[in-house]
Scaffold this active site. Structure first.
Site, mmCIF file in Angstrom:
data_model
loop_
_atom_site.group_PDB
_atom_site.id
_atom_site.type_symbol
_atom_site.label_atom_id
_atom_site.label_comp_id
_atom_site.label_asym_id
_atom_site.label_seq_id
_atom_site.Cartn_x
_atom_site.Cartn_y
_atom_site.Cartn_z
ATOM 1 N N GLU A 262 3.032 -9.195 8.096
ATOM 2 C CA GLU A 262 2.725 -8.017 9.003
ATOM 3 C C GLU A 262 3.574 -7.985 10.038
ATOM 4 O O GLU A 262 3.838 -7.138 10.584
ATOM 5 C CB GLU A 262 1.190 -8.187 9.569
ATOM 6 N N ASP A 263 3.730 -9.164 10.660
ATOM 7 C CA ASP A 263 4.857 -9.100 11.949
ATOM 8 C C ASP A 263 6.116 -9.465 11.784
ATOM 9 O O ASP A 263 7.070 -9.383 12.721
ATOM 10 C CB ASP A 263 4.265 -10.136 12.924
#
Ligand code: MN
Length: 735
Positions: A76-77
């Site tokens: 996600e990051d």
């Protein structure tokens, strides 16, 4: 921040056979991926996944879970991808990290307490594997522990979400310790004043009672030892949140030690639990109504313990929980205490027993989690095959809508509100425009665009999967069709009264309803619109003395105004005798999108600029014919079906109308292409082309259905066609 070797050590403490290389690889990979990212606290971001992993080592979870925790925020990051994680760490870990990525996306949406139950189901639906939920809970726990670094305005929402969703989820999974800490941390930020008040009071009472806790512990232990019991006795201060809940529930204040302290007696086996209970109850008086046997009847989440309250040493009320070591571990760690980590030191036989008991436990947990819903599929190993027949989607404002699998945005719109469904014209899923007929997936955010006054297409009825949508569409289309017919009926009726020189009013017609054997005004009007009642009969019902001059169509043409003033000339062709005087205004025709049930002559169509008449066709509304159409002779003997109509074109809403052309062309390659090109270049829209016959020698007959703006436009196209050498002749069909 935890060092690489520290992480490995933590795991090896409970699992000497841990895959050290795998853990090291995960540490290095996540470190590189997060790079210089920082947390709200200013710490390196990497400290967060490591703390999450550390929480899970306390639960003694397997390598895959620990590695997934270290990697849980990478997809996600950071630049990391599922493919890369699969390659480096294997498919099992890849799937766990992807499950966490999906759940993380939910954090972006705000949630309300009322939908917490649905949200828990969504979590379960997305998390195929119970280990995903365990990492998620640990992730939330660490975020809650560091919530004070987050801006104040965000804290309340996160705290509320924790109380509504994650703490109860931990509780259902039997993880009391996790649940209590989550609740307490959330309470601190959610109701800071209440939390401060209770904490202060707790400190005060603890201080006042001094060493009494240790004294009670000691006296209990001594007493049990006298009877030869091996027991471990521990006093434990209750958490602020559970005291708060109790105060709210019983609307009492807390004053006594027993309100804030509980004592736990841990013994080797179940028989010892009951033995301890016997000793305690014969030594000190017990408080009536406080004994609970959760060993013979465990709680739904598999909590097992004996509970009792006694007037114990120093006349203090003492709450006791008596349980075995195993029970204590399961009560505190729940699902995590079970088979997820295989104890290598245990003998094969007990490992097997443990595993089958764990399986049984998981199965029951899933049933508990389902709560009322009956999950058809059983758990397969640690897979949560739950809610796979449902999808959960969000409105842009974060409301959660549960739908059956296969549901479309149309179903979604109707689930939000019937009006939203009825006026839906388009939609965006996760910000992208998609057809209303697409299939929705878990976690989709769906935004419906609406056009007021819209009627749902009848075809939707067979596409939607929810009964609510289907019923609403059926109702709406029926109502719309009925309204169209009633509107048409009204026009016909009002004109019939005018032609008969009789005054019309709704009241007069209402009074005549019994004579027409109808129950409402709309009913009569719709029946007239559908051609079930003739307008002349309606006039007669209101004015019984009215004489309807029944004449044939051709006669009528001669005797009345408007189109009635037409004369039949030779052959089949009608001629228009200029502006004939009219006795009644004609019905305005706006085209297919107007509010009347209109269609155009099936053979030849009609376009604005044509002089037109309408023929009322039962069950189909008005069919519009150009007045010279030979097809009209078929209705000569049914004057009641003829309607005086006129074009009423709204310039602001351009529409195309159908016409049919018949061409005789030279049969050579490229002819059709040339014709299509001419029509296209002149802004005509070809609906169909068919070769309808062989002309003389090298000629062909072609029929073309075109859509044009009006008669002038059509004539322009015909002129262009005529100029082509390949075109021998052009004529309009029935025009
Ligand atoms: Mn995280």
């Amino acid at each position: 921040m935890m060092r690489q070797y520290e992480l490995v050590e933590r795991v090896k403490r409970y699992n000497p056979n841990a895959d050290e290389a795998l853990l090291n690889r995960a540490y290095v990979y996540a470190m590189k991926a997060h790079g210089s990212q920082k947390r709200a606290s200013g710490d390196p971001y990497m400290s967060h996944p490591l703390e999450v992993a550390a929480i899970l080592t306390e639960l003694r979870l397997d390598d895959a879970t620990i590695v997934a925790a270290v990697l849980h925020d990478t997809i996600e990051d950071t630049e990391a991808t599922r493919e890369e994680i699969d390659t480096l760490f294997g498919h099992e870990i890849g799937a766990l990290v992807e499950g966490l990525t999906k759940i993380k996306k939910l954090d972006l949406v705000s949630k309300k307490a009322a939908q917490a139950e649905n949200l828990r189901k969504l979590l379960l639906a997305i998390a195929d594997d119970v280990r995903v939920l365990l990492v998620k809970l640990a992730d939330r726990l660490h975020n809650m522990r560091t919530l004070h670094y987050v801006p104040v305005e965000k804290r309340t929402r996160i705290a509320e979400e924790t109380l509504d969703i994650y703490a109860p989820l931990a509780g259902r999974m039997g993880m009391q310790e996790m649940r209590e800490e989550l609740e307490d941390l959330a309470f601190r930020h959610f109701s800071p004043e209440a939390h401060a008040m209770i904490s202060a009071r707790l400190d005060e009472i603890s201080e006042r009672s001094g060493p009494v806790i240790e004294e009670i512990e000691k006296e209990l232990a001594t007493k049990l030892a006298q009877y030869g019991m091996k027991a471990d006795v521990k006093g434990r201060r209750k958490r602020a949140y559970s005291i708060w809940k109790k105060m709210e529930r019983k609307s009492v204040s807390f004053e006594q030690l027993s309100d804030i302290f509980g004592f736990r007696v841990i013994v080797p086996d179940v028989a010892a639990c009951y033995a301890v209970l016997g000793i305690v109850h014969t030594t000190w008086p017990s408080v009536p109504g406080r004994f609970k046997d959760y060993i013979s009847t465990p709680k739904q989440n598999d909590y097992r313990s004996l509970h009792t309250t006694i007037i114990g040493p120093g006349r203090q009320r003492v709450e006791l929980q008596i349980r075995t070591q195993d029970q204590d571990r399961i009560n505190e760690y729940g699902i995590a205490a079970h088979a997820l980590y295989k104890d290598n030191r245990a003998s094969d036989k007990s490992a097997l027993a443990r595993e089958s008991r764990a399986y049984e436990w998981l199965r029951r947990t899933v049933e508990t989690l389902a709560e009322g819903d009956s999950p058809e599929e059983f758990l397969e190993h640690t897979k949560l095959e739950l809610f796979h027949d449902q999808v959960f989607c969000f409105t842009p404002k974060g409301r959660l809508i549960a739908l059956p699998r296969g549901a479309t945005p149309i179903d979604f719109a109707y689930a939000v509100h019937t009006d939203v469904g009825n006026t839906a014209v388009g939609c965006k899923v996760n910000g992208r425009i998609v057809p209303l007929l697409s299939e929705l997936h878990n976690g989709d955010e769906v935004e419906i665009s609406r056009a007021p006054g819209q009627v749902p297409p009848a075809a939707w009825e067979s596409i939607v999967v929810t009964g609510k949508a289907r019923a609403a569409i059926r109702r709406a289309t029926r109502a719309a069709v009925r309204k169209q017919y009633a509107g048409l009926g009204r026009q016909i009726v009002e004109r019939a009264f005018e032609r008969g020189k009789k005054a019309y009013s709704d009241e007069k017609l209402k009074a005549a309803l019994p004579r027409l054997a109808r129950t409402s005004l709309d009913d009569v009007l719709a029946a007239v619109g559908r051609g079930e009642i003739f307008s002349g009969d309606v006039v007669k019902a209101v004015y019984p003395d009215y004489k309807d001059e029944k004449v044939t169509g051709v006669e009528a043409n001669r005797t009345e105004g408007g189109w009635f003033g037409l004369k039949k000339a030779e052959g089949l062709v009608f001629k228009v005798p200029g502006a004939a005087p009219r006795t009644a205004p004609s019905i305005p025709i706006r085209g297919l999108n107007g509010d009347l049930p209109v269609r155009f002559a099936p053979n030849g169509g009609a376009v604005p600029g044509d002089r037109i008449v309408g023929i009322l066709t039962p069950g189909e509304g008005i069919t519009i014919y150009p007045i010279q159409s030979p097809a009209l002779t078929a209705f000569d003997d049914q004057p009641d079906r003829w309607l005086d109509v006129r074009w009423d074109i709204d310039e602001a809403v351009p529409q195309r109308f159908p016409a049919q052309l018949s061409l005789t062309v030279i049969n050579e390659p490229g002819t059709l292409a040339q014709i299509a090109q001419i029509i296209g270049d002149n802004d005509g829209n070809i609906d169909s082309i068919s070769v309808t016959g062989r002309g003389a020698a090298d000629f062909r007959e072609i029929t073309i259905d075109v859509e044009v703006w009006n008669l002038k436009h059509l004539n322009g196209i015909m002129n262009q066609l005529k100029q082509r050498p390949v075109v021998s002749s052009v004529r309009r069909v029935n025009g």
